[in-house]
Motif scaffolding. Structure first.
Motif, mmCIF file in Angstrom:
data_model
loop_
_atom_site.group_PDB
_atom_site.id
_atom_site.type_symbol
_atom_site.label_atom_id
_atom_site.label_comp_id
_atom_site.label_asym_id
_atom_site.label_seq_id
_atom_site.Cartn_x
_atom_site.Cartn_y
_atom_site.Cartn_z
ATOM 1 N N ALA A 1 88.985 114.482 81.777
ATOM 2 C CA ALA A 1 87.570 114.843 81.875
ATOM 3 C C ALA A 1 87.453 116.361 81.732
ATOM 4 C CB ALA A 1 87.009 114.403 83.228
ATOM 5 N N PRO A 2 86.669 116.832 80.752
ATOM 6 C CA PRO A 2 86.589 118.278 80.508
ATOM 7 C C PRO A 2 86.198 119.092 81.742
ATOM 8 C CG PRO A 2 85.522 117.069 78.726
ATOM 9 C CD PRO A 2 85.903 116.053 79.770
ATOM 10 N N GLU A 3 85.294 118.554 82.579
ATOM 11 C CA GLU A 3 84.859 119.314 83.758
ATOM 12 C C GLU A 3 86.036 119.492 84.719
ATOM 13 O OE1 GLU A 3 83.485 115.923 83.439
ATOM 14 O OE2 GLU A 3 82.490 116.831 81.715
ATOM 15 N N PHE A 4 86.832 118.420 84.870
ATOM 16 C CA PHE A 4 87.974 118.485 85.775
ATOM 17 C C PHE A 4 89.000 119.483 85.239
ATOM 18 C CE2 PHE A 4 91.928 116.466 87.661
ATOM 19 C CZ PHE A 4 91.657 116.884 88.959
ATOM 20 N N VAL A 5 89.217 119.486 83.926
ATOM 21 C CA VAL A 5 90.166 120.417 83.311
ATOM 22 C C VAL A 5 89.714 121.863 83.551
ATOM 23 C CG1 VAL A 5 91.163 121.206 81.127
ATOM 24 C CG2 VAL A 5 90.972 118.755 81.609
ATOM 25 N N ALA A 6 88.422 122.119 83.414
ATOM 26 C CA ALA A 6 87.892 123.465 83.643
ATOM 27 C C ALA A 6 88.111 123.874 85.102
ATOM 28 C CB ALA A 6 86.412 123.519 83.285
ATOM 29 N N HIS A 7 87.910 122.926 86.009
ATOM 30 C CA HIS A 7 88.117 123.182 87.438
ATOM 31 C C HIS A 7 89.583 123.529 87.708
ATOM 32 C CE1 HIS A 7 88.101 122.475 91.794
ATOM 33 N NE2 HIS A 7 89.133 121.682 91.604
#
Length: 146
Positions: A104-110
């Protein structure tokens, strides 16, 4: 909400520091064995020995293990414990279950925001959109001398 766990002990060079539950397995895989075919171990409880490429700098709630070529993220099960944030470069043993997770892109950014070694992020080197992760119940860490 549960109280934050006590801060983890600092790993001392030349001594094993243990976090989380005691190990229940004695036979371990090498990181290379696990990372070359992680799909073989999905939903299995395993003990793996490898090297730490990165640790969450916010709370010590995840780390990345490596065999010097490939990496895998280790998440502390249910955020139940944390590891020494200074553990990068240490040898480690980790017991837990392998899970496949869609990226999930948001999780990767986090994760990237808490990372010291973005190049070691398994999510950036994944083939396709699935990563294999180790949901850890226990971690031991051996810091290098010096």
């Amino acid at each position: 909400a549960p109280a934050d766990p006590a801060p983890p002990a600092t790993a001392v060079a030349g001594e094993w520091a243990h976090y989380g539950a005691e190990f229940t397995l004695s036979d371990s895989l090498t990181a290379a064995q696990l990372l070359s075919t992680p799909e073989k171990y999905v939903d299995q409880n395993i003990l793996v020995e490898g090297k730490i490429a990165d640790v969450c700098q916010k709370a010590g709630c995840w780390m990345v293990i490596t065999d010097d070529n490939t990496t895998m993220r280790v998440l502390m099960k249910d955020h139940g414990f944390a590891v020494d944030k200074g553990g990068t470069g240490a040898t480690c043993r980790v017991e837990g279950t392998i899970v496949a997770r869609e990226i999930a892109p948001e999780f990767v950014a986090h994760l990237e925001s808490e990372s010291t070694n973005v190049a070691a992020m398994p999510e950036k080197n994944a083939e396709g959109n699935v990563v294999y992760e180790l949901n850890a119940t226990g971690v031991s860490m051996l810091k290098a001398e010096g």
